[in-house]
Design an enzyme around this catalytic site. Structure first.
Site, short mmCIF file in Angstrom:
data_model
loop_
_atom_site.label_atom_id
_atom_site.label_comp_id
_atom_site.label_asym_id
_atom_site.label_seq_id
_atom_site.Cartn_x
_atom_site.Cartn_y
_atom_site.Cartn_z
N TYR A 97 0.85 -1.21 -0.10
CA TYR A 97 -0.03 -0.07 -0.12
C TYR A 97 0.73 1.36 -0.07
O TYR A 97 1.90 1.29 0.56
CB TYR A 97 -1.02 0.06 1.41
CG TYR A 97 -2.04 -1.16 1.41
CD1 TYR A 97 -3.25 -0.99 0.91
CD2 TYR A 97 -1.49 -2.32 1.95
CE1 TYR A 97 -4.01 -1.99 0.89
CE2 TYR A 97 -2.37 -3.24 1.79
CZ TYR A 97 -3.76 -3.17 1.61
OH TYR A 97 -4.39 -4.27 1.83
N HIS A 148 -7.40 2.58 -2.45
CA HIS A 148 -8.43 1.79 -3.15
C HIS A 148 -7.99 0.55 -3.26
O HIS A 148 -8.77 -0.51 -2.91
CB HIS A 148 -8.64 2.33 -4.41
CG HIS A 148 -9.70 3.48 -4.40
ND1 HIS A 148 -10.53 3.78 -3.45
CD2 HIS A 148 -9.21 4.97 -4.70
CE1 HIS A 148 -10.96 5.05 -3.65
NE2 HIS A 148 -10.00 5.69 -4.35
N LYS A 174 -5.24 -3.13 -10.47
CA LYS A 174 -3.88 -2.62 -10.48
C LYS A 174 -2.78 -3.63 -11.01
O LYS A 174 -3.28 -4.93 -11.10
CB LYS A 174 -3.43 -2.22 -8.97
CG LYS A 174 -3.37 -0.62 -8.58
CD LYS A 174 -2.70 -0.60 -7.21
CE LYS A 174 -2.89 0.98 -7.09
NZ LYS A 174 -2.77 1.28 -5.82
#
Lengths: 189, 177
Positions: free
Chosen positions: B116, B124, B155
């Site tokens: 992250y 998200h 992603k």
């Protein structure tokens, strides 16, 4: 890219198809098929196979007309991956891409952005990976690096056992210092 | 702060420390809290070995086993025994942590790490990471699997390949040809 309207006539020379008709050469070239090599206009094996497959080629070996199967047998003698290449090529063509032979990264093609053939250089290099076979990560890295250095986008094409092709964009990525996280060094020991 | 090594996990009993570690970079998991909010942490924290070793190596944590201190060298040996391919995975963990990313276990997604930029629950979606050695081989199935996971989180999926103490990364995304 639309299909050819009229049927091409060619003669088999090793695993290539020689096309002599000047008008036909011109039409083929515009649609991204074939290339002039030493004043001879030749279709690549995967191109001939595709044109035979869509019934746009009449291919002669001597006086005999060749069908897809006999041409494939001929092509596979020279390149064991000829069928794999045909499957990728057919898929790309059907999706509207012009594809040219690649640079030797396995079964690979230079692929032009839709509508840009003849105007711009190839945007992608698509290279194949067959289900059931494995590839060294180090080699994969090198291929991606080489393709990127050429200024093309690497696309990995996975060919599943029954011939369906799935495409993945693969690229080198660098993670720099994360600017969103100023508090990470604030733990007291 | 101190943690107790129990089997292959490290537990932080002190609630204030537990909270501090979690706030500092989402280290560990407060026991029984599925979506912990930093202010609400009132339970001990469990660190996995990789986090524990990273914090110990960076002198942010002291680790004890049966009341006796565990040195970084001893913990490394335990990690190598308990955690398959620990050295390579740690190289990747350390590289991302050192660059200020939050690195959580990726098991819920079916990969090695979830990375992250801001933090779980804030971003998200994480980057999903799988660690490979450059001598490993890649199968078509691993490519498709990575593509699936990338689509799930919208992603790119990352293949992290340690080279010495550096990490090379490849990003993979489905191409809607």
């Amino acid at each position: 890219m639309s299909e050819l309207e009229s049927k091409v006539e060619g003669v088999l020379v090793k695993d290539h198809a020689l096309v002599s008709d000047k008008d036909m050469q011109h039409v083929l070239e515009l649609k991204g098929f074939g290339e002039m090599v030493k004043k001879k206009f030749l279709l690549e094996p995967f191109e001939s196979l595709y044109l035979l497959y869509v019934d746009r080629l009449k291919l002669f070996r001597g006086k005999q007309v060749m069908d897809f199967d006999s041409l494939m047998t001929e092509c596979m003698k020279a390149d064991p991956d000829a069928f794999t290449k045909f499957l990728i090529y057919r898929d790309l063509r059907t999706r509207g891409y012009v594809a040219k032979d690649g640079f030797g990264f396995g079964s690979d093609f230079r692929v032009y952005e839709r509508g840009q053939f003849g105007e711009k250089g190839a945007k992608y290099v698509v290279f194949g990976m067959t289900e059931g076979k494995r590839e060294k990560i180090g080699l994969l890295q090198k291929q991606i690096e080489d393709i990127t250095t050429m200024g093309k986008e690497p696309v990995l094409a996975v060919i599943e056992r029954r011939g369906e092709v799935i495409y993945y964009k693969v690229s080198k990525i660098q993670f720099h210092q994360n600017k969103d996280q100023p508090m990470s060094s604030s733990i007291e020991s | 702060m101190k943690g107790d090594l129990l089997e292959n996990r490290i537990i932080i009993w002190n609630i204030a420390d537990s909270k501090a570690l979690f706030v500092a970079g989402y280290y560990g998991k407060p026991i029984g809290m599925t979506k912990p909010k930093p202010d609400e942490i009132n339970v001990p924290l469990i660190l996995d070995l990789i986090e524990g070793y990273y914090l110990l190596e960076n002198s942010k944590l002291k680790v004890y086993q049966s009341k006796k201190p565990v040195t970084p060298k001893e913990l490394l040996e335990i990690c190598r025994k308990e955690y398959y391919n620990f050295d390579k995975k740690y190289t990747v963990y350390k590289d991302f942590r050192d660059k200020g990313y939050i690195v959580n276990p990726g098991i819920k997604f079916g990969c090695d790490f979830a990375v992250y930029q801001k933090g779980p629950g804030i971003d998200h979606a994480p980057y999903l990471l799988q660690v490979y050695n450059s001598t490993d081989t890649m199968s078509a199935t691993s490519v498709v699997l990575a593509g699936r996971l990338a689509t799930t989180v919208r992603k790119q999926f990352i293949w992290a390949i340690p080279k010495g103490d550096k990490v090379d990364c490849l990003a993979l995304d489905w191409w809607r040809a």
